[in-house]
Design a protein around this motif. Structure first.
Motif, PDB file in Angstrom:
ATOM      1  N   ALA A  11      10.128  36.146  51.373  1.00 16.46           N
ATOM      2  CA  ALA A  11       9.020  37.290  50.747  1.00 16.46           C
ATOM      3  C   ALA A  11       8.787  36.760  49.503  1.00 16.46           C
ATOM      4  CB  ALA A  11      10.079  38.522  50.539  1.00 16.46           C
ATOM      5  N   SER A  12       9.298  36.270  48.621  1.00 17.42           N
ATOM      6  CA  SER A  12       9.244  35.870  47.184  1.00 17.42           C
ATOM      7  C   SER A  12       8.224  34.621  47.080  1.00 17.42           C
ATOM      8  CB  SER A  12      10.370  35.721  46.309  1.00 17.42           C
ATOM      9  OG  SER A  12      10.822  34.634  46.524  1.00 17.42           O
ATOM     10  N   ALA A  41      19.288  32.531  50.275  1.00 13.07           N
ATOM     11  CA  ALA A  41      18.460  31.478  50.153  1.00 13.07           C
ATOM     12  C   ALA A  41      17.142  31.982  50.329  1.00 13.07           C
ATOM     13  CB  ALA A  41      18.711  30.555  51.339  1.00 13.07           C
ATOM     14  N   THR A  42      16.131  31.046  49.544  1.00  8.10           N
ATOM     15  CA  THR A  42      14.728  31.366  49.292  1.00  8.10           C
ATOM     16  C   THR A  42      14.120  30.311  50.044  1.00  8.10           C
ATOM     17  OG1 THR A  42      14.925  32.985  47.424  1.00  8.10           O
ATOM     18  CG2 THR A  42      12.882  31.899  47.878  1.00  8.10           C
ATOM     19  N   HIS A  43      12.979  30.673  50.926  1.00 16.43           N
ATOM     20  CA  HIS A  43      12.503  29.625  51.614  1.00 16.43           C
ATOM     21  C   HIS A  43      10.813  29.583  51.310  1.00 16.43           C
ATOM     22  CE1 HIS A  43      16.384  28.217  53.213  1.00 16.43           C
ATOM     23  NE2 HIS A  43      16.492  29.324  53.846  1.00 16.43           N
ATOM     24  N   ARG A  65       5.607  29.242  40.787  1.00 16.41           N
ATOM     25  CA  ARG A  65       4.624  29.454  42.232  1.00 16.41           C
ATOM     26  C   ARG A  65       4.411  28.370  42.633  1.00 16.41           C
ATOM     27  NH1 ARG A  65       3.825  34.381  42.724  1.00 16.41           N
ATOM     28  NH2 ARG A  65       2.072  35.649  42.234  1.00 16.41           N
ATOM     29  N   GLY A  66       4.183  28.488  43.945  1.00 17.20           N
ATOM     30  CA  GLY A  66       3.792  27.197  44.921  1.00 17.20           C
ATOM     31  C   GLY A  66       4.962  26.287  45.150  1.00 17.20           C
ATOM     32  N   PHE A  67       4.584  25.129  45.117  1.00 24.61           N
ATOM     33  CA  PHE A  67       5.776  24.110  44.993  1.00 24.61           C
ATOM     34  C   PHE A  67       6.096  23.333  43.684  1.00 24.61           C
ATOM     35  CE2 PHE A  67       3.115  24.337  49.132  1.00 24.61           C
ATOM     36  CZ  PHE A  67       4.058  25.148  49.873  1.00 24.61           C
ATOM     37  N   ALA A  68       5.824  23.893  42.834  1.00 22.56           N
ATOM     38  CA  ALA A  68       6.127  23.186  41.531  1.00 22.56           C
ATOM     39  C   ALA A  68       7.746  22.807  41.244  1.00 22.56           C
ATOM     40  CB  ALA A  68       5.982  24.321  40.270  1.00 22.56           C
TER      41      ALA A  68
END
Length: 178
Positions: A103-104, A76-78, A1-4
């Motif tokens: 989305a995710s 890709a996920t952004h 989650r977040g930018f981990a």
């Protein structure tokens, strides 16, 4: 989650060359004295720097691709997706391929463009943002006419004055482009 695992940014445009304009500006910013200083303070290094990818040691990544009708970009996920020249990205490509990429992460989509002669996803996004602002007072649409840009760039201002004389300030061509 977040930018981990880092921040993922995607830059897309109808043609690869168009997305590279913003991508090259990002790369140039990290190559400045301040950019290098900030990366050093964060103990982050650039691990990959090529024509369409900028990857960092903390897992962050900036990707640059074409969003042409024939491009195959799904996957890709952004956290942030930047759609350059959004008015010219095919509506199906925008909704089916680009929107799901955030989305995710519940990411943000930034659509940048100019007026066009057809109503498209970009036009609808502007209309939705304006409606949302009336209801919530939260601003998501930012418009900068030529008059604002001319305040900060004398060459632009001089060029615009010539265009106003050539095609007229009230012409559709001028109003859509500037």
């Amino acid at each position: 989650r977040g930018f981990a695992t880092g921040l993922a940014i995607g830059i897309y445009a109808p043609k690869q060359e168009q997305s590279e304009i913003t991508f090259n500006r990002v790369k140039k910013a990290f190559d400045t004295k301040n950019g290098k200083r900030i990366l050093g303070e964060m103990k982050v290094a650039i691990e990959e720097n090529n024509g369409n990818t900028l990857a960092f040691s903390n897992g962050s990544k900036v990707l640059c691709q074409s969003a042409s009708k024939q491009s195959e970009i799904e996957g890709a996920t952004h956290h942030m997706l930047i759609a350059e020249e959004a008015q010219d990205i095919d509506d199906l490509k925008m909704r089916k391929s680009l929107h799901p990429m955030v989305a995710s992460t519940m990411g943000t989509i930034v659509k940048i463009g100019t007026a066009s002669v057809r109503k498209c996803d970009f036009y609808n996004a502007i209309a939705n943002n304006r409606r949302e602002e009336l209801l919530t007072k939260r601003r998501n649409h930012f418009f900068f006419p030529w008059t604002v840009c001319a305040k900060y760039n004398s060459l632009y201002r001089k060029y615009i004055e010539g265009e106003k004389k050539k095609i007229g300030e009230s012409s559709d061509e001028f109003r859509m482009a500037y």
